[in-house]
Scaffold this active site. Structure first.
Site, PDB file in Angstrom:
ATOM      1  N   PHE A 108      -5.662  -1.426  -5.555  1.00 44.05           N
ATOM      2  CA  PHE A 108      -4.541  -1.880  -6.142  1.00 44.05           C
ATOM      3  C   PHE A 108      -3.397  -0.887  -5.868  1.00 44.05           C
ATOM      4  O   PHE A 108      -2.273  -1.426  -5.914  1.00 44.05           O
ATOM      5  CB  PHE A 108      -5.109  -1.398  -7.573  1.00 44.05           C
ATOM      6  CG  PHE A 108      -4.517  -0.116  -8.018  1.00 44.05           C
ATOM      7  CD1 PHE A 108      -5.209   1.225  -7.718  1.00 44.05           C
ATOM      8  CD2 PHE A 108      -3.178   0.150  -9.013  1.00 44.05           C
ATOM      9  CE1 PHE A 108      -4.732   2.508  -8.197  1.00 44.05           C
ATOM     10  CE2 PHE A 108      -2.710   1.331  -9.244  1.00 44.05           C
ATOM     11  CZ  PHE A 108      -3.441   2.342  -9.035  1.00 44.05           C
ATOM     12  N   LYS A 109      -3.669   0.200  -4.863  1.00 43.54           N
ATOM     13  CA  LYS A 109      -2.461   0.837  -4.463  1.00 43.54           C
ATOM     14  C   LYS A 109      -1.355  -0.034  -3.603  1.00 43.54           C
ATOM     15  O   LYS A 109      -0.192   0.130  -3.615  1.00 43.54           O
ATOM     16  CB  LYS A 109      -2.684   2.014  -3.390  1.00 43.54           C
ATOM     17  CG  LYS A 109      -3.829   2.904  -4.157  1.00 43.54           C
ATOM     18  CD  LYS A 109      -3.140   3.988  -4.827  1.00 43.54           C
ATOM     19  CE  LYS A 109      -3.975   4.988  -5.349  1.00 43.54           C
ATOM     20  NZ  LYS A 109      -5.454   4.932  -5.864  1.00 43.54           N
TER      21      LYS A 109
END
Ligand SMILES: *Cc1c(COP(=O)(O)O)cnc(C)c1O
Length: 500
Positions: A108-109
């Protein structure tokens, strides 16, 4: 709207906050006031493509950036994601899984770190900064590669990533040490993530190091989740998901959804908190921890006590004992003086205690829980058995916590379960959880997982296998500054790919 340091009266614009990353006093920049969206305004987001949704939310949080400029940046940032939307929702019973792992590093970064370099470049121009921006960041696994991908070969920037030696998965390590780009640096630190993160924080306030960097025309900034430019794009996907659930009728007018977030440094869930405060129809925020359950204890008791054993788990990106972004929440509920006292106590004694009134404020909004490795593996197996859904261990921690809270009747709203990584990023542990025999090699594990589940292997995983190692530097936790300077000195030698 200005941003204020959580440790002094230092106030800056949104552009300045992004360029600086962290305040000179060691504090984090927190919004003085938050903008607010009405129900109908949020509902309208559902009719827009994702980059436009993101730009609309970001424009409210970052007043120095015109919405049109943000839209162009978001279109570039999210073009590298697979599929129709960078943040699709999957329906599993009365849970919606928000899949945030379709970017280039499968975690998700990417949602924030594909956007940050654009924000950083624009912000530098707006603040009249002409020096090169040197990004320094510590990673527990996923931030590192996402930052390296986002900043690689971005003009006027360089990026140095520190990771704990032996503290990240084999795939995470391979992703980082194979990074391309003339301006990318990867250094393994002999220590755990907290050592690496504390070391980076020290460099930001180390006058000698700052001086040495300035002498070569560089100004420091951070891509860690404490940077406002990380946090703001994360708020956008909560609005996006809420808008979609509202449009589909899963959340009726005036009703709410709960969010359940696998938490480490407290950045993702803090973005959900900001989204809630900005009018997104969010009820409870569920903070899910693995065996490093310092946050669970904190929400239950009001005592934050980092004096405990650091445990390595199968969800390494959540193996954290000091959750940096919590400070923004503490500042909001306690104010400047109390926050400063809590942070001093944490540094000096390793522990601080909220007063009853602040603890009650938190309890009104946050639920919490933890799942150890056994429970996490059981959850992976169960979700596959019952729903035919393959989860990575981080997502499974959250899913297991959600299951417990539902059993206890603590969450009744529809739930947005935030999925933070592709199961392929942690294929060996996912295979083990599913009872699939795996060889030690993570790539063979990916193939076994694909054969057993039929879930396609993402392109970045396929490409990783053959990629050459380009970064080999290792340093002690007290030598991080020297290591950066040595890397910068050698930058011209990069790209030969002969990394022994
Ligand atoms: C970083 C990360 C987390 C933790 O997110 P925070 O914002 O640090 O709380 C959870 N899961 C994965 C896969 C991550 O990469």
């Amino acid at each position: 709207m200005l941003y204020q340091s959580t440790r002094s009266k230092d106030r800056v614009t949104s552009a300045q906050a992004i360029v600086r990353g962290i305040a000179p006093d060691g504090g984090l920049y927190a919004p003085e006031a938050l903008p607010s969206f009405s129900w109908d305004e949020i509902l309208k987001l559902a009719d827009m493509p994702y980059p436009q949704r993101a730009a609309h939310v970001l424009a409210a949080l970052l007043p120095d950036f015109p919405e049109e400029e943000l839209r162009r940046s978001a279109e570039k940032a999210y073009a590298r994601f697979d599929g129709d939307s960078p943040a699709p929702l999957k329906k599993l019973g009365n849970t919606r899984v928000l899949e945030l792992f379709h970017g280039p590093t499968m975690a998700f970064k990417d949602m924030a770190l594909q956007m940050l370099p654009h924000l950083m470049r624009l912000a530098a121009r707006k603040t009249g900064e002409e020096r090169d921006i040197a990004i320094l960041t510590a990673t527990s696994g996923d931030t590192g590669k996402a930052a390296l991908e986002g900043f690689a070969d971005v003009e006027g920037t360089s990026v140095t990533v520190f990771y704990p030696l032996g503290g990240v998965s084999a795939i995470q390590e391979k992703q980082m040490v194979t990074s391309r780009g003339k301006n990318t640096h990867v250094i393994a630190v002999r220590g755990n993530f907290d050592d690496a993160q504390s070391g980076v924080k020290k460099l930001f306030t180390d006058p000698e190091f700052i001086e040495a960097m300035a002498a070569s025309g560089k100004v420091l900034s951070s891509a860690n989740s404490i940077n406002l430019g990380r946090l703001a794009p994360q708020a956008a996907y909560y609005f996006s998901a809420a808008a979609q659930m509202m449009r589909e009728g899963a959340v009726g007018r005036g009703k709410e959804l709960d969010v359940c977030v696998p938490t480490g440094n407290f950045g993702n869930i803090l973005a959900a908190w900001y989204a809630k405060r900005m009018g997104a129809p969010i009820g409870k925020l569920i903070c899910a921890s693995n065996a490093n359950d310092v946050l669970t204890e904190f929400f239950l008791t009001g005592v934050y006590d980092r004096r405990r054993e650091f445990k390595k788990t199968i969800s390494p990106s959540m193996d954290i004992l000091i959750s940096s972004n919590l400070e923004r929440l503490l500042f909001e509920i306690g104010g400047l003086e109390k926050n400063t006292a809590w942070m001093d106590a944490l540094k000096k004694d390793g522990v601080f205690r909220l007063d009853r009134s602040e603890h009650e404020q938190l309890r009104a909004h946050f639920l919490c829980g933890s799942a150890d490795d056994r429970e996490t593996a059981e959850e992976i197996a169960r979700m596959w058995r019952e729903e035919r859904y393959v989860m990575d261990p981080h997502t499974a921690v959250a899913s297991a916590v959600l299951r417990k809270l539902r059993t206890e009747g603590k969450t009744k709203n529809p739930v947005l379960l935030v999925s933070t990584a592709s199961p392929y990023k942690f294929a060996p542990d996912v295979c083990t959880a599913l009872g699939i025999d795996v060889p030690d090699d993570p790539f063979a594990a990916s193939e076994a997982l694909c054969a057993a589940t039929g879930l396609p292997i993402p392109a970045p995983m396929r490409e990783l296998r053959e990629a050459p190692v380009r970064h080999t530097r290792v340093c002690g936790k007290d030598e991080m500054g020297q290591a950066v300077l040595a890397e910068m000195g050698q930058a011209g030698d990069k790209g030969t790919g002969n990394g022994q």
